[in-house]
Scaffold this motif. Sequence first.
Motif, mmCIF file in Angstrom:
data_model
loop_
_atom_site.group_PDB
_atom_site.id
_atom_site.type_symbol
_atom_site.label_atom_id
_atom_site.label_comp_id
_atom_site.label_asym_id
_atom_site.label_seq_id
_atom_site.Cartn_x
_atom_site.Cartn_y
_atom_site.Cartn_z
ATOM 1 N N SER A 20 -8.318 2.608 -3.676
ATOM 2 C CA SER A 20 -8.310 1.209 -4.110
ATOM 3 C C SER A 20 -7.101 0.443 -3.599
ATOM 4 N N PHE A 21 -6.181 1.153 -2.936
ATOM 5 C CA PHE A 21 -4.937 0.514 -2.526
ATOM 6 C C PHE A 21 -4.616 0.687 -1.044
ATOM 7 N N SER A 22 -5.650 0.736 -0.221
ATOM 8 C CA SER A 22 -5.442 0.732 1.228
ATOM 9 C C SER A 22 -4.896 -0.641 1.625
ATOM 10 N N THR A 23 -4.385 -0.758 2.830
ATOM 11 C CA THR A 23 -3.899 -2.060 3.312
ATOM 12 C C THR A 23 -5.005 -3.105 3.223
ATOM 13 N N GLU A 24 -6.219 -2.742 3.603
ATOM 14 C CA GLU A 24 -7.343 -3.676 3.558
ATOM 15 C C GLU A 24 -7.635 -4.101 2.116
ATOM 16 N N ALA A 25 -7.586 -3.155 1.194
ATOM 17 C CA ALA A 25 -7.821 -3.471 -0.215
ATOM 18 C C ALA A 25 -6.736 -4.401 -0.748
ATOM 19 N N SER A 51 0.838 -1.202 0.000
ATOM 20 C CA SER A 51 0.000 0.000 0.000
ATOM 21 C C SER A 51 0.874 1.254 0.000
ATOM 22 N N ARG A 52 1.894 1.275 0.842
ATOM 23 C CA ARG A 52 2.796 2.431 0.945
ATOM 24 C C ARG A 52 3.499 2.694 -0.389
ATOM 25 N N VAL A 53 4.020 1.651 -1.022
ATOM 26 C CA VAL A 53 4.721 1.791 -2.306
ATOM 27 C C VAL A 53 3.782 2.376 -3.360
#
Length: 152
Positions: free
Chosen positions: A43-48, A17-19
């Motif tokens: 769309s790119f959270s840790t959960e996603a 997610s961070r990248v």
Amino acid sequence: MNTQIRTATPEDAPAISRVIVQSLRRSNAQDYPAEVITQVEKSFSTEAILSLLTQRQVFVATIDQCVIATASLDRDVVRSVFVEPQHQGNGIGGQLMAMIRTVAINNKIEMLRVPSSITAEGFYFKLGFRKVRDELHGTERTIVMEQAINYS
């Protein structure tokens, strides 16, 4: 600098997610308005990412066990290829794409497709992908590209 390419694990989700968010904010933001970047980030959270790990084959590139890049394959579609901005241009994206291609060959995929950002169009073109069409999702322009895999 020894880069390793491996299959992503759930423990990698925060780093992936961070990248992706860093890449969106620093690289893609040059080609897209802020509201598009903000929307795509969701769309790119840790959960996603954790959800995507159950739906796609996700890979990461690491240096000293730190995730610096990611790419995934969803059947015959290349998705979410992102490299930390400070590592872009060093061949890491190409290494990830070589892994994607190997997986595609092992799965007898004949054509790889990628919904490319404006930012990454040149990257995919250099790898042999060709533009098929443009798609608009609101104000977000995506370039659909494809590459045949030759088995000869």
